[in-house]
Design a protein around this motif. Sequence first.
Motif, mmCIF file in Angstrom:
data_model
loop_
_atom_site.group_PDB
_atom_site.id
_atom_site.type_symbol
_atom_site.label_atom_id
_atom_site.label_comp_id
_atom_site.label_asym_id
_atom_site.label_seq_id
_atom_site.Cartn_x
_atom_site.Cartn_y
_atom_site.Cartn_z
ATOM 1 N N UNK A 71 0.831 -1.207 0.000
ATOM 2 C CA UNK A 71 0.000 0.000 0.000
ATOM 3 C C UNK A 71 0.866 1.256 0.000
ATOM 4 N N UNK A 72 1.921 1.267 0.822
ATOM 5 C CA UNK A 72 2.787 2.448 0.899
ATOM 6 C C UNK A 72 3.498 2.694 -0.439
ATOM 7 N N UNK A 73 3.942 1.608 -1.104
ATOM 8 C CA UNK A 73 4.691 1.744 -2.365
ATOM 9 C C UNK A 73 3.784 1.888 -3.584
ATOM 10 N N UNK A 74 2.475 1.609 -3.407
ATOM 11 C CA UNK A 74 1.562 1.706 -4.528
ATOM 12 C C UNK A 74 1.719 0.584 -5.534
ATOM 13 N N UNK A 75 2.025 -0.613 -5.015
ATOM 14 C CA UNK A 75 2.192 -1.782 -5.883
ATOM 15 C C UNK A 75 1.367 -2.925 -5.319
ATOM 16 N N UNK A 76 1.352 -4.043 -6.047
ATOM 17 C CA UNK A 76 0.632 -5.215 -5.558
ATOM 18 C C UNK A 76 1.458 -5.953 -4.517
ATOM 19 N N UNK A 77 0.796 -6.760 -3.716
ATOM 20 C CA UNK A 77 1.526 -7.560 -2.731
ATOM 21 C C UNK A 77 2.437 -8.569 -3.427
ATOM 22 N N UNK A 78 2.041 -8.987 -4.637
ATOM 23 C CA UNK A 78 2.887 -9.917 -5.391
ATOM 24 C C UNK A 78 4.220 -9.259 -5.757
ATOM 25 N N UNK A 79 4.169 -7.960 -6.121
ATOM 26 C CA UNK A 79 5.405 -7.248 -6.458
ATOM 27 C C UNK A 79 6.322 -7.158 -5.248
ATOM 28 N N UNK A 80 5.743 -6.887 -4.063
ATOM 29 C CA UNK A 80 6.544 -6.859 -2.844
ATOM 30 C C UNK A 80 7.191 -8.218 -2.611
ATOM 31 N N UNK A 81 6.432 -9.286 -2.838
ATOM 32 C CA UNK A 81 6.967 -10.640 -2.669
ATOM 33 C C UNK A 81 8.112 -10.896 -3.633
ATOM 34 N N UNK A 82 7.987 -10.407 -4.874
ATOM 35 C CA UNK A 82 9.064 -10.606 -5.844
ATOM 36 C C UNK A 82 10.336 -9.907 -5.378
#
Length: 344
Positions: A9-20
């Motif tokens: 949410x803070x980065x404005x991306x999907x949780x999948x992107x954070x996981x990558x």
Amino acid sequence: MATMQQVADRAGVSIATVSFVVNGTKYVTPKTKARVTAAMRELKFRNNVVARALASRRTRIIALLFPTTGNRFSPTTSEFFMAAAERASERGYHLVLWPVDPAGDDLHDLVSGGLVDGVILMEVRMDDPRVAVLTELDVPFTLIGRTRDSSGLPYVDIDFETTIERSIDHLAELGHRRFGLVLEDLDGTPMAGYAPHRRVEDTFEQAMSARGFQGSVVYAEGGSEGGRDAARRLLEADPDVTAVLIMKDDSSAGLLVGLYAAGRRVPEDVSVLSVASSGAAGDQHYPRLSTMVAPGRALGTRAADALIDQLDGTSVELPHFLLPCVLRVAESTAPVSAGASATA
């Protein structure tokens, strides 16, 4: 503690992107990766390596194994390590430097404990017991170096054979015909049979014989005093020696001092060429040493890639990479003097 969803949410991306980004499992553009890592720092998100390892049965940690004996961490070794660490990070892995017993007796604990996914083995000997242990444990590994027969092993290494041939070519083109070679004295130590020394000495002796040149080999103890003693023994073996190859950074200064103390000027009377070193190390001496510069960063990068390709299942063939050192001419090599030429 912050969650991946909060980071997303803070980065404005999907949780999948954070996981990558966290797991290094898929490519993320540098701009997006920077946003995610900034959000992780702001939220004090902790990447739980242990939890990930339990879930995936992989730690994404690789170890660079280094012998515990002696002071063997040279500038070239530092280049290997830093380049391998950088490449591992680029590919979503963490690299740690792990000192191990030269006999490999502590490798079982490292591997069987599941702490690392694979290892890179440095400072390889011709008959290295650590290779047999790693093979028996069935752990993915890559060598920086070669054993006596490495045809069935993954490795990257300096091409010492080509390096020595080119070193002699450079000096022979300057008219030199009487050579000396200075190597580290490892007899009676756990590093006896160190593969680079064996390959360098064998190639040197073969080249001397094939070309009809005079060649003398001496082994130096550590430090400046070892270099001074090497100069003395070289001149005892061949008072008319005009060119010296040295593969021992910490003894180079002592070698120069020993030659000067014996009345030999460098390079007017004796040329000196440093082998498998760095330009920065050569520049610390007077005169500045001509150097066969070791491809440290390239080997570190290739070693990391070779191991990670195994771990990620992208290897198509057994990696065998040989990279020669590159000549950097400075102030310590020069044409042989007329008097020396006549003596030879």
